[in-house]
Every structure is written in C-alpha cells, then in structure tokens.
Design a protein around this motif. Structure first.
Motif, mmCIF file in Angstrom:
data_model
loop_
_atom_site.group_PDB
_atom_site.id
_atom_site.type_symbol
_atom_site.label_atom_id
_atom_site.label_comp_id
_atom_site.label_asym_id
_atom_site.label_seq_id
_atom_site.Cartn_x
_atom_site.Cartn_y
_atom_site.Cartn_z
ATOM 1 N N SER A 187 43.887 43.877 86.754
ATOM 2 C CA SER A 187 42.555 43.309 86.995
ATOM 3 C C SER A 187 41.483 44.070 86.212
ATOM 4 O O SER A 187 40.413 43.526 85.951
ATOM 5 C CB SER A 187 42.231 43.303 88.489
ATOM 6 O OG SER A 187 42.379 44.588 89.006
ATOM 7 N N LEU A 188 41.728 45.310 85.839
ATOM 8 C CA LEU A 188 40.746 46.039 85.026
ATOM 9 C C LEU A 188 40.937 45.694 83.549
ATOM 10 O O LEU A 188 42.031 45.317 83.119
ATOM 11 C CB LEU A 188 40.907 47.546 85.231
ATOM 12 C CG LEU A 188 40.524 48.082 86.616
ATOM 13 C CD1 LEU A 188 40.743 49.582 86.680
ATOM 14 C CD2 LEU A 188 39.077 47.749 86.958
ATOM 15 N N THR A 226 39.699 44.299 95.950
ATOM 16 C CA THR A 226 41.115 43.931 95.874
ATOM 17 C C THR A 226 41.710 44.011 97.280
ATOM 18 O O THR A 226 41.515 45.021 97.977
ATOM 19 C CB THR A 226 41.901 44.820 94.886
ATOM 20 O OG1 THR A 226 43.270 44.418 94.923
ATOM 21 C CG2 THR A 226 41.821 46.304 95.194
ATOM 22 N N GLY A 285 43.173 40.162 84.638
ATOM 23 C CA GLY A 285 42.700 39.274 85.691
ATOM 24 C C GLY A 285 43.391 39.589 87.000
ATOM 25 O O GLY A 285 44.260 40.477 87.081
ATOM 26 N N ASP A 286 43.012 38.865 88.025
ATOM 27 C CA ASP A 286 43.610 39.079 89.329
ATOM 28 C C ASP A 286 45.079 38.656 89.304
ATOM 29 O O ASP A 286 45.450 37.688 88.637
ATOM 30 C CB ASP A 286 42.851 38.247 90.377
ATOM 31 C CG ASP A 286 43.269 38.640 91.770
ATOM 32 O OD1 ASP A 286 42.703 39.611 92.293
ATOM 33 O OD2 ASP A 286 44.178 37.998 92.326
ATOM 34 N N GLY A 293 48.314 49.045 84.982
ATOM 35 C CA GLY A 293 47.751 50.410 84.938
ATOM 36 C C GLY A 293 47.848 51.030 83.555
ATOM 37 O O GLY A 293 47.343 50.484 82.568
ATOM 38 N N GLY A 348 50.258 51.103 81.634
ATOM 39 C CA GLY A 348 51.044 50.256 80.728
ATOM 40 C C GLY A 348 52.443 50.780 80.448
ATOM 41 O O GLY A 348 53.208 50.168 79.704
ATOM 42 N N VAL A 349 52.797 51.893 81.094
ATOM 43 C CA VAL A 349 54.066 52.519 80.715
ATOM 44 C C VAL A 349 55.290 51.693 81.148
ATOM 45 O O VAL A 349 56.302 51.666 80.441
ATOM 46 C CB VAL A 349 54.132 53.991 81.234
ATOM 47 C CG1 VAL A 349 54.279 54.066 82.740
ATOM 48 C CG2 VAL A 349 55.245 54.739 80.555
ATOM 49 N N ASP A 394 53.384 46.908 91.230
ATOM 50 C CA ASP A 394 53.002 48.274 91.600
ATOM 51 C C ASP A 394 51.531 48.259 92.005
ATOM 52 O O ASP A 394 50.666 48.785 91.292
ATOM 53 C CB ASP A 394 53.252 49.204 90.397
ATOM 54 C CG ASP A 394 53.018 50.662 90.744
ATOM 55 O OD1 ASP A 394 52.982 50.989 91.943
ATOM 56 O OD2 ASP A 394 52.872 51.471 89.806
ATOM 57 N N PRO A 395 51.237 47.640 93.147
ATOM 58 C CA PRO A 395 49.826 47.468 93.532
ATOM 59 C C PRO A 395 49.193 48.786 93.964
ATOM 60 O O PRO A 395 49.902 49.756 94.221
ATOM 61 C CB PRO A 395 49.919 46.512 94.727
ATOM 62 C CG PRO A 395 51.280 46.713 95.274
ATOM 63 C CD PRO A 395 52.167 47.095 94.120
ATOM 64 N N PRO A 396 47.852 48.822 94.034
ATOM 65 C CA PRO A 396 47.210 50.034 94.559
ATOM 66 C C PRO A 396 47.531 50.173 96.039
ATOM 67 O O PRO A 396 47.851 49.185 96.707
ATOM 68 C CB PRO A 396 45.725 49.742 94.361
ATOM 69 C CG PRO A 396 45.613 48.269 94.312
ATOM 70 C CD PRO A 396 46.890 47.746 93.760
ATOM 71 N N TYR A 410 46.882 58.565 84.486
ATOM 72 C CA TYR A 410 46.418 57.439 85.296
ATOM 73 C C TYR A 410 46.926 57.614 86.720
ATOM 74 O O TYR A 410 48.111 57.896 86.941
ATOM 75 C CB TYR A 410 46.979 56.136 84.703
ATOM 76 C CG TYR A 410 46.264 54.898 85.181
ATOM 77 C CD1 TYR A 410 44.996 54.578 84.717
ATOM 78 C CD2 TYR A 410 46.864 54.048 86.102
ATOM 79 C CE1 TYR A 410 44.338 53.448 85.153
ATOM 80 C CE2 TYR A 410 46.207 52.899 86.548
ATOM 81 C CZ TYR A 410 44.951 52.610 86.062
ATOM 82 O OH TYR A 410 44.292 51.487 86.490
ATOM 83 N N TYR A 469 40.155 53.103 91.821
ATOM 84 C CA TYR A 469 40.327 53.112 90.364
ATOM 85 C C TYR A 469 38.997 53.060 89.630
ATOM 86 O O TYR A 469 38.780 53.773 88.664
ATOM 87 C CB TYR A 469 41.240 51.960 89.924
ATOM 88 C CG TYR A 469 42.683 52.262 90.234
ATOM 89 C CD1 TYR A 469 43.450 52.997 89.355
ATOM 90 C CD2 TYR A 469 43.250 51.857 91.432
ATOM 91 C CE1 TYR A 469 44.761 53.323 89.649
ATOM 92 C CE2 TYR A 469 44.556 52.166 91.738
ATOM 93 C CZ TYR A 469 45.312 52.899 90.843
ATOM 94 O OH TYR A 469 46.600 53.238 91.149
ATOM 95 N N PHE A 521 44.526 44.566 98.342
ATOM 96 C CA PHE A 521 45.608 45.542 98.544
ATOM 97 C C PHE A 521 45.069 46.890 99.018
ATOM 98 O O PHE A 521 45.812 47.725 99.496
ATOM 99 C CB PHE A 521 46.410 45.717 97.245
ATOM 100 C CG PHE A 521 47.101 44.452 96.859
ATOM 101 C CD1 PHE A 521 48.320 44.111 97.437
ATOM 102 C CD2 PHE A 521 46.516 43.571 95.961
ATOM 103 C CE1 PHE A 521 48.950 42.920 97.101
ATOM 104 C CE2 PHE A 521 47.147 42.375 95.628
ATOM 105 C CZ PHE A 521 48.361 42.048 96.202
ATOM 106 N N LYS A 579 53.689 55.518 86.858
ATOM 107 C CA LYS A 579 55.111 55.686 87.182
ATOM 108 C C LYS A 579 55.857 56.412 86.056
ATOM 109 O O LYS A 579 57.080 56.386 86.005
ATOM 110 C CB LYS A 579 55.751 54.310 87.462
ATOM 111 C CG LYS A 579 55.181 53.636 88.702
ATOM 112 C CD LYS A 579 55.443 54.462 89.964
ATOM 113 C CE LYS A 579 54.756 53.910 91.205
ATOM 114 N NZ LYS A 579 53.318 54.174 91.289
ATOM 115 N N PHE A 581 50.578 44.644 87.739
ATOM 116 C CA PHE A 581 49.558 45.670 88.032
ATOM 117 C C PHE A 581 49.811 46.792 87.017
ATOM 118 O O PHE A 581 50.243 47.883 87.371
ATOM 119 C CB PHE A 581 49.727 46.226 89.448
ATOM 120 C CG PHE A 581 49.639 45.211 90.562
ATOM 121 C CD1 PHE A 581 48.421 44.923 91.170
ATOM 122 C CD2 PHE A 581 50.781 44.561 91.044
ATOM 123 C CE1 PHE A 581 48.339 44.010 92.220
ATOM 124 C CE2 PHE A 581 50.706 43.651 92.094
ATOM 125 C CZ PHE A 581 49.484 43.378 92.682
#
Ligand SMILES: C[S@@+](CC[C@H](N)C(=O)[O-])C[C@H]1O[C@@H](n2cnc3c(N)ncnc32)[C@H](O)[C@@H]1O
Length: 358
Positions: free
Chosen positions: A79-80, A278, A218-219, A59, A61-62, A233-235, A30, A245, A280, A34, A57
C-alpha cells in the motif's frame, strides 16, 4: 580472501541452496523484513508446485525478489509507494540499467524552479544538512527528466537507499541530525557519494527470469486474485506506537513521489505524512480483515507469515484460513528480531509461523 556475504551467512546454519541471484538483492532496512528467514521461506516454497505468485505486502521487496530468482511470475504489491519503487526497479524490471551517461546527467542536474526545491525548503534543520537536502532536490530534478519508467525506478530506488543509509537509525522519527554521529561510513558519505554507489548496486540487481513480473502500489484488496500462490506478510497489530510504517518511513514515502498527493502534517517536528488506515493494524478490525483476506484469495495456495507475539493468535488464524482452504498446515521456527539502537535494543525471541492453506 573475499569477505563472506550476508546471504552466504544465511546459508551457514541451514545449508540451503538459495538461488545465486539473491546475492544481488540490495538489502533494505525495513521493519518486519523477512530477510533473515529467507532460507526457511525458500525451502518451504520449493516444496510447493506453482508458477505464479503474488507478494501482496511486499515491504522491502526481498520475498518478491526471492520468488523472481525461483523463476516464478511475480506480482508485487504494497500500500505504500516506496516499496513499489523498490520492486519496480528489481522485480518488474528485467533489463533496464542506468548508463554512465545517465548517472552523469543526474549528478549534474540542478533544481532550479521553486517547486523543485521542496525538500530543502520543507525539511531545513531536519534529518540532513542543507547541502544534503539540496542534493536530494537536485537528483530528483534529474530523475524527473529520465525517459523510461524503469530508469526512473532504478534511480529512485538508489536515492531511497542513499537516504536511509544516511539516516542514523534507518528511521525518520527523530529530527536531530547530530545525535548519532558515531563515525560509521554510511554516515560519513554524502548523499551524492551514496547515490553513485547505490546506482551500481541497483544496476547489478537487474536480471530477467523470463517472466513478465509486475509491481503495484495499492490496498491488498485491490490486487486481482488469480496467482497460483499468494504470500501474505501483513503488518501486525502494533505493540508500540512507533511500529507504524508511515511514522518510521514517512520521509522515504514522500521521497518516492516527491510528496505529490501526500497529506503532510506541517505542525509535526519532522513533517510527517498523515497515516493511512489499514485494518490489519487494529485489534477491533484485524480478525475481520484476515477473514476477508483469505476469502479474497480463496482460489490460490495461501502462505501467511505470522508470529507468536501477534494478534489474533495462531488458532484463530488457522480456523479462519480453514473456512476457505481444505488443508491448513503450520510450520514453526524460532526467530530473534532486532529492533532499535544498541542501547535501547529490545531483542525479542518469537516463534515464526508459515501458515499454508491449499
Ligand atoms: C511486515 S511488512 C512486509 C515485509 C516484507 N515481507 C519484507 O520481507 O520486507 C508489512 C507491509 O504491509 C504493508 N501494508 C499494510 N497495510 C496494507 C494493505 N492494506 N494493503 C497492502 N499493503 C499493506 C505495509 O506498508 C508494509 O510494507
């Protein structure tokens, strides 16, 4: 001798004791993950006292999974839709696995109604062979019938990871399925063979940390504040167009919900999903978005992942966070990101920051 796992490799340089359950996290390729910074993030979070945390945020999920292994009550959000499938299966889910009967049922399912053959009909000649596209439809028709939401999430997470493993560069920007046939095992296995393996992998990732963890899609501004700590951890404002993304992962985003409610751009070569805005990701909205973000979570300990090649710069962020938090501390670490293929590899060395407001 047992081969050294990816997580054990992470332990070598820093000799941190990451929680043992982290080994079971199904690593997901992804952008901006991180994963490689986990020892540092873990060591940093271990120094902070908190019981509940929101990874807003999420992503791959880690980081949510790391927080779960640390015994925290976790709220995971992105949000996805597909990141939230991954965290429903691995973070919110504390006990539900797919049984051998469930797996057999899924493998024997056949898409029959015309609306169940959407993938085969829509993506013919794109990404996968017609048989592979049909396998995705067939598996989905079975997943739809599973009675528990956690079973569906485990099965869908397995399907998503099968789909990304079967895709040469792990992204969905190029349509030619024959371009990167380099004999890698991941490209030789069929979607169904991958799926069988991935179900076992996601089953093994299920555990309870004794807390009620949740996953939402969601947002970020719809996440109710209230967790002791919020990890952000925003884009980044992208340097290139394909940093987006949805452009990279539109197929996974559609697969997570069978494209229901998604606006598809049928005139694009790879049948993209329309981009959602978004703040960001744009220079003209990013500063205001960060201000709003820190204000929204003003009552939580704030931990922001950031890097030196991003906009706005560190000093701007430090002062924005300082509007809402008494103390702002910055931790720094050199990090090498790997993007793209071998040939086109761009290896960027950047300073990674953890900006901590308390
Ligand atoms: C840098 S990635 C997070 C990576 C994650 N920490 C990991 O380790 O895999 C940023 C994520 O923010 C999500 N995102 C972008 N804008 C958002 C918004 N307004 N609200 C919630 N999530 C958003 C993207 O979908 C993406 O998954």
């Amino acid at each position: 001798m047992k081969p050294i796992s990816e997580i054990q490799m992470l332990l070598l340089p820093e000799a941190q004791s990451l929680p043992a359950e982290l080994e079971n996290f199904p690593r997901f390729r992804y952008m901006g993950s991180k994963f490689r910074l986990l020892p540092w993030i873990h060591a940093t979070l271990s120094e902070i006292g908190f019981d509940s945390a929101a990874d807003v945020f999420s992503g791959s999920g880690v980081v949510s999974y790391l927080l779960k292994t640390m015994g925290k009550q976790v709220h995971s959000n992105d949000s996805l839709a597909f990141p939230s499938v991954l965290t429903t299966a691995t973070v919110a889910n504390s006990a539900t696995r797919l049984s051998p009967n469930d797996l057999n049922y899924l493998l024997e399912s056949k898409a029959s109604a015309p609306q169940e053959r959407f993938i085969r009909d829509t993506f013919e000649g794109i990404f996968y062979t017609p048989e592979e596209l049909s396998s995705l439809d067939d598996l989905w028709s079975g997943i739809r019938q599973l009675d528990s939401p956690f079973k569906r999430a485990v099965a869908l997470a397995a399907l998503l990871r099968s789909a990304i493993k079967r895709q040469p560069r792990g992204l969905f920007t190029v349509s030619d399925p024959s371009r990167y046939q380099d004999g890698r095992r991941d490209l030789q296995l069929s979607v169904r063979e991958h799926f069988i393996e991935q179900v076992e992998i996601y089953n093994a990732a299920v555990f309870s940390n004794g807390k009620r963890n949740v996953s939402t899609s969601g947002d970020v501004f719809n996440v109710k504040p209230g967790s002791d700590l919020v990890y952000m951890d925003p884009p980044y404002v992208p340097m290139a167009d394909d940093n987006c993304y949805i452009k990279r992962y539109h197929f996974l985003e559609g697969l997570a919900c069978y494209w229901e409610g998604k606006e598809m751009m049928m005139n694009t070569k790879v049948r993209k999903i329309a981009k959602t805005f978004t703040p960001f990701a744009y220079r003209h909205t990013a500063v205001e978005a960060f201000d709003q973000l820190f204000r929204h979570f003003a009552d939580s300990i704030q931990v922001l992942s950031y890097s030196s090649n991003a906009y706005p710069d560190l000093e701007t962020l430090r002062s924005l966070m300082g509007r809402y938090k008494k103390s702002v501390e910055v931790l720094e670490k050199e990090h090498r990101y790997h993007f793209g293929t071998h040939a086109a590899a761009k290896r960027n060395v950047v300073q990674e920051y953890l900006i901590i407001g308390s």
